[in-house]
Scaffold this motif. Structure first.
Motif, PDB file in Angstrom:
ATOM      1  N   LYS A  40      56.611  49.369  53.390  1.00 25.00           N
ATOM      2  CA  LYS A  40      55.498  48.475  53.694  1.00 25.00           C
ATOM      3  C   LYS A  40      54.484  48.479  52.562  1.00 25.00           C
ATOM      4  N   LEU A  41      54.134  47.297  52.091  1.00 28.32           N
ATOM      5  CA  LEU A  41      53.125  47.144  51.049  1.00 28.32           C
ATOM      6  C   LEU A  41      51.880  46.498  51.642  1.00 28.32           C
ATOM      7  N   ARG A  42      50.719  46.964  51.192  1.00 27.95           N
ATOM      8  CA  ARG A  42      49.483  46.305  51.569  1.00 27.95           C
ATOM      9  C   ARG A  42      49.362  45.000  50.783  1.00 27.95           C
ATOM     10  N   ALA A  43      48.473  44.119  51.249  1.00 33.31           N
ATOM     11  CA  ALA A  43      48.351  42.792  50.641  1.00 33.31           C
ATOM     12  C   ALA A  43      48.036  42.874  49.144  1.00 33.31           C
ATOM     13  N   LYS A  44      47.094  43.725  48.766  1.00 31.34           N
ATOM     14  CA  LYS A  44      46.728  43.836  47.350  1.00 31.34           C
ATOM     15  C   LYS A  44      47.861  44.454  46.531  1.00 31.34           C
ATOM     16  N   GLU A  45      48.604  45.380  47.117  1.00 35.76           N
ATOM     17  CA  GLU A  45      49.753  45.972  46.418  1.00 35.76           C
ATOM     18  C   GLU A  45      50.809  44.900  46.144  1.00 35.76           C
ATOM     19  N   THR A  46      51.064  44.056  47.143  1.00 36.07           N
ATOM     20  CA  THR A  46      52.026  42.967  46.978  1.00 36.07           C
ATOM     21  C   THR A  46      51.562  41.998  45.896  1.00 36.07           C
ATOM     22  N   ASP A  47      50.287  41.625  45.943  1.00 33.51           N
ATOM     23  CA  ASP A  47      49.759  40.676  44.958  1.00 33.51           C
ATOM     24  C   ASP A  47      49.830  41.239  43.544  1.00 33.51           C
ATOM     25  N   LEU A  48      49.464  42.502  43.379  1.00 36.60           N
ATOM     26  CA  LEU A  48      49.489  43.099  42.047  1.00 36.60           C
ATOM     27  C   LEU A  48      50.919  43.201  41.523  1.00 36.60           C
ATOM     28  N   LEU A  49      51.831  43.654  42.360  1.00 36.29           N
ATOM     29  CA  LEU A  49      53.233  43.774  41.943  1.00 36.29           C
ATOM     30  C   LEU A  49      53.793  42.407  41.565  1.00 36.29           C
ATOM     31  N   THR A  50      53.511  41.385  42.359  1.00 38.53           N
ATOM     32  CA  THR A  50      53.981  40.031  42.061  1.00 38.53           C
ATOM     33  C   THR A  50      53.413  39.520  40.750  1.00 38.53           C
ATOM     34  N   GLU A  94      42.493  38.677  34.795  1.00 31.95           N
ATOM     35  CA  GLU A  94      43.579  38.020  35.519  1.00 31.95           C
ATOM     36  C   GLU A  94      43.856  38.736  36.839  1.00 31.95           C
ATOM     37  N   ILE A  95      43.865  40.066  36.790  1.00 29.68           N
ATOM     38  CA  ILE A  95      44.114  40.847  38.004  1.00 29.68           C
ATOM     39  C   ILE A  95      43.011  40.613  39.029  1.00 29.68           C
ATOM     40  N   GLU A  96      41.776  40.602  38.561  1.00 32.22           N
ATOM     41  CA  GLU A  96      40.640  40.375  39.469  1.00 32.22           C
ATOM     42  C   GLU A  96      40.757  39.007  40.149  1.00 32.22           C
ATOM     43  N   ASN A  97      41.094  37.977  39.379  1.00 31.53           N
ATOM     44  CA  ASN A  97      41.182  36.624  39.927  1.00 31.53           C
ATOM     45  C   ASN A  97      42.339  36.477  40.903  1.00 31.53           C
ATOM     46  N   TYR A  98      43.471  37.142  40.596  1.00 31.23           N
ATOM     47  CA  TYR A  98      44.670  36.961  41.421  1.00 31.23           C
ATOM     48  C   TYR A  98      44.676  37.874  42.643  1.00 31.23           C
ATOM     49  N   VAL A  99      44.258  39.112  42.469  1.00 35.26           N
ATOM     50  CA  VAL A  99      44.360  40.106  43.542  1.00 35.26           C
ATOM     51  C   VAL A  99      43.096  40.157  44.390  1.00 35.26           C
ATOM     52  N   TRP A 100      41.946  40.181  43.727  1.00 33.40           N
ATOM     53  CA  TRP A 100      40.678  40.273  44.471  1.00 33.40           C
ATOM     54  C   TRP A 100      40.122  38.900  44.842  1.00 33.40           C
ATOM     55  N   LYS A 101      40.650  37.873  44.178  1.00 32.20           N
ATOM     56  CA  LYS A 101      40.275  36.483  44.467  1.00 32.20           C
ATOM     57  C   LYS A 101      38.761  36.258  44.337  1.00 32.20           C
ATOM     58  N   ASP A 102      38.069  35.998  45.418  1.00 35.55           N
ATOM     59  CA  ASP A 102      36.647  35.655  45.350  1.00 35.55           C
ATOM     60  C   ASP A 102      35.722  36.869  45.411  1.00 35.55           C
ATOM     61  N   PHE A 103      36.298  38.054  45.381  1.00 36.85           N
ATOM     62  CA  PHE A 103      35.484  39.273  45.474  1.00 36.85           C
ATOM     63  C   PHE A 103      35.501  40.024  44.132  1.00 36.85           C
ATOM     64  N   PRO A 104      34.418  40.717  43.791  1.00 36.81           N
ATOM     65  CA  PRO A 104      34.384  41.471  42.531  1.00 36.81           C
ATOM     66  C   PRO A 104      35.311  42.685  42.574  1.00 36.81           C
ATOM     67  N   MET A 105      35.892  43.018  41.447  1.00 34.02           N
ATOM     68  CA  MET A 105      36.797  44.163  41.327  1.00 34.02           C
ATOM     69  C   MET A 105      36.142  45.228  40.472  1.00 34.02           C
TER      70      MET A 105
END
Length: 224
Positions: A156-166, A180-191
């Motif tokens: 089982k992967l968490r949502a952010k783990e799945t997004d980062l791996l993808t 790029e990681i911030e925009n794709y994984v964290w989307k509208d939230f700061p990383m």
């Protein structure tokens, strides 16, 4: 979705009403649509028409969908396959990896999900891409169905783990920047850098500590 005049689709469904509705939907986008009511008939049609895309149910008479797909894969590794089913058992998900399915969609099927799956199939046919990525000797990740198997066990992967791996796999030939990681994984939230390091740490624990590398000031890269 763009209409595709040169793509052949085989639609396999034992329920007549469901099959008729499915064909009616597919006719909006494809010209060459063939139908089968069971696995045996589907195998005959597969030999005759050599389809580009197969859409099939699992629970069918004579030969079930997974056995049908298994026999297809023995002869053709490139045909795009979508499974429509009411079952979500772990064994079926594992089979989806083994049989290189594009999508494993749960009934009742949502139109946007089927549309998205068909677009993936069409793009794969154009670009000859595969969704099944072998991370190492023991690990396999399905980018489209977001499933990770290690030693045949579903992890089982968490949502952010799945997004980062993808994201890393989609850019596996280079370092992916922090932005790029911030925009794709964290989307509208700061990383924060600490949050990213923690995410990478947990992901490495699940796959392998050597699979993801970091270059200070640049970003992260996956080694597969």
């Amino acid at each position: 979705m763009i209409t595709n005049s040169n793509i052949k689709i085989l639609y396999v469904e034992d329920d007549e009403i469901t099959r008729e509705n499915g064909i009616e939907y597919l006719e909006n986008y494809f010209e060459h649509i063939y139908e089968s009511k069971d696995g045996l008939d589907a195998l005959k049609k597969f030999e005759q028409i050599n389809p580009d895309i197969i859409i099939t149910d699992i629970q069918m008479p004579k030969i079930d969908g997974l056995e049908f797909i298994k026999r297809v894969r023995q002869k053709n590794k490139e045909v795009q396959i979508i499974v429509l089913t009411a079952y979500s058992h772990k064994e079926y998900l594992l089979k989806a990896i083994e049989l290189q399915l594009i999508k494993y969609l749960m009934k009742p099927i949502k139109e946007y999900e089927l549309n998205s799956a068909l677009e993936l199939c069409v793009n794969n046919l154009k670009n000859s891409k595969t969704n099944i990525i072998k991370l190492n000797e023991n690990s396999i990740f399905d980018k489209y169905n977001h499933t990770l198997f290690i030693n045949d066990e579903l992890i089982k992967l968490r949502a952010k783990e799945t997004d980062l791996l993808t994201l890393l796999l989609n850019n596996k030939d280079r370092f992916v920047s922090y932005e790029e990681i911030e925009n794709y994984v964290w989307k509208d939230f700061p990383m924060t850098k600490d949050a990213l390091k923690t995410l990478v740490k947990y992901l490495k624990q699940k796959i392998s500590k050597d699979i993801i590398s970091n270059q200070n000031g640049v970003g992260y890269k996956i080694n597969v």
